[in-house]
Write an enzyme that holds these catalytic residues in place. Structure first.
Site, PDB file in Angstrom:
ATOM      1  N   LYS A  70       0.815  -1.213   0.000  1.00  0.00           N
ATOM      2  CA  LYS A  70       0.000   0.000   0.000  1.00  0.00           C
ATOM      3  C   LYS A  70       0.851   1.266   0.000  1.00  0.00           C
ATOM      4  CE  LYS A  70      -3.459  -0.474  -0.599  1.00  0.00           C
ATOM      5  NZ  LYS A  70      -4.029  -0.823  -1.916  1.00  0.00           N
ATOM      6  N   ARG A  74       2.230  -0.821  -7.233  1.00  0.00           N
ATOM      7  CA  ARG A  74       1.596  -1.073  -8.524  1.00  0.00           C
ATOM      8  C   ARG A  74       1.718   0.143  -9.432  1.00  0.00           C
ATOM      9  NH1 ARG A  74       1.101  -4.471 -12.179  1.00  0.00           N
ATOM     10  NH2 ARG A  74       1.258  -5.864 -10.383  1.00  0.00           N
ATOM     11  N   ARG A 278      -9.015   3.997  -3.485  1.00  0.00           N
ATOM     12  CA  ARG A 278     -10.310   4.030  -2.807  1.00  0.00           C
ATOM     13  C   ARG A 278     -10.296   5.066  -1.689  1.00  0.00           C
ATOM     14  NH1 ARG A 278     -10.652  -2.522  -2.457  1.00  0.00           N
ATOM     15  NH2 ARG A 278     -12.160  -2.889  -4.126  1.00  0.00           N
TER      16      ARG A 278
END
Length: 313
Positions: A70, A74, A278
């Site tokens: 996190k 990515r 998100r």
């Protein structure tokens, strides 16, 4: 030689061990299925056919994105994949942190890498490596001179992002969920057994890596800066990896709907999967301050270890 001897020993290890500092505190950094990032991995230059392009081969990675979970791994990998001299592995391999995969051997690992041309460098990313007790020694055994990329963000925000991912994964799998405050605090004190907090103790994990690699082989990407303005951070990575400068400002555009930068390359536009970015839940201000206060000393220790500071609250 030390790395080689360590690899022989580690091949017979059957159980996961947490870093010594965490063992003493009763911590457990192992993953469960709800921890995993289940979003699809798109637009990465992994294999899609069984016939390799002429002149290519599968090679061990020249660099590895080791974490943090996190932290923006990515996004970093997809942005680096813009570069024509980068071949990025399509999946998180978990070779060096999962014993069952490590036992399959190096050839199994290399076969999961993408086909690449001689002028390209191969990159794989597995965020779990950073918090693994065994990964640094195992990677050193493979290649003691490998270049490592570590992307970090504000550790308190990383905790909340970690919770958010698991929260939505559990909802999608019809599993019960808890409010973040109930996980962060137990009996009025921070819950030090909560894995999301353990993963944000950057100094603890960094010490383990520095036992096996000099700091000069580990480039730290500022994940918060990458979100705000990707190009400067990517240019630093290009220089660290000795890549010619090929990533330019026109490769990015800000998506007002999603609220973050997306990628423009080879005549195509793409954004990260909807599971990325998100919105975070609102966290009780007292609990959040308790978390930030606890992390401050760990942050200061980390700054001393890496000889630089970050703008973390």
């Amino acid at each position: 030689m030390a790395c080689f001897l360590a690899s022989a020993f580690l091949l017979v290890l059957q159980t996961y061990a947490a870093p010594p500092e965490l063992v003493q505190a009763g911590f457990d950094i192992t993953l469960d299925p709800m921890d995993l990032d289940t979003g699809p991995l798109a637009n990465i230059s992994g294999d899609v056919t069984t016939s390799p392009p002429p002149g290519t081969s599968k090679r061990a990675p020249h660099t590895i994105i080791i974490g943090v979970r996190k932290g923006g791994t990515r996004a970093l990998l997809e942005m680096l994949d813009i570069h024509p001299e980068v071949a990025a592995a399509a999946t998180e391999v978990h070779f060096f942190d999962w014993d069952e995969n490590y036992a399959k051997g190096f050839e199994w690992y290399r076969d999961l890498m993408p086909y690449s041309y001689p002028h390209q460098i191969t990159i794989e990313k597995t965020p779990g490596y950073f918090t693994s007790a065994l990964a640094p020694e195992r990677i050193c055994a493979m290649n003691s001179s490998i270049k490592l990329l570590l992307i970090l963000r504000d550790p308190a925000e990383r905790v909340i992002s970690d919770y958010t991912q698991v929260y939505f994964n559990r909802l999608e799998n019809h599993k019960p969920v808890q409010a973040i405050e109930n996980l962060l605090v137990r009996n009025g004190a921070l819950n030090m057994r909560y894995k999301a907090i353990q993963r944000s103790l950057y100094d603890v994990h960094m010490r383990n890596w520095l036992r096996h690699f000099p700091l000069e082989q580990i480039h730290i990407v500022d994940g918060d800066a990458l979100i705000r303005d990707p190009l400067p951070e990517l240019q630093k990575v290009e220089r660290f990896l000795n890549l010619p400068p090929r990533i330019v400002s026109s490769n990015f555009y800000f998506n007002q709907t999603k609220g973050f930068y997306c990628i423009r390359s080879d005549g195509r536009e793409r954004c990260l999967h909807e599971s990325k970015g998100r919105p975070h839940p609102a966290v009780n201000s007292t609990v959040l301050q308790q978390l930030r206060s606890y992390l401050q000393e760990h942050n200061r220790t980390f700054f001393r270890l890496v000889k630089r500071t970050f703008d973390w609250q």
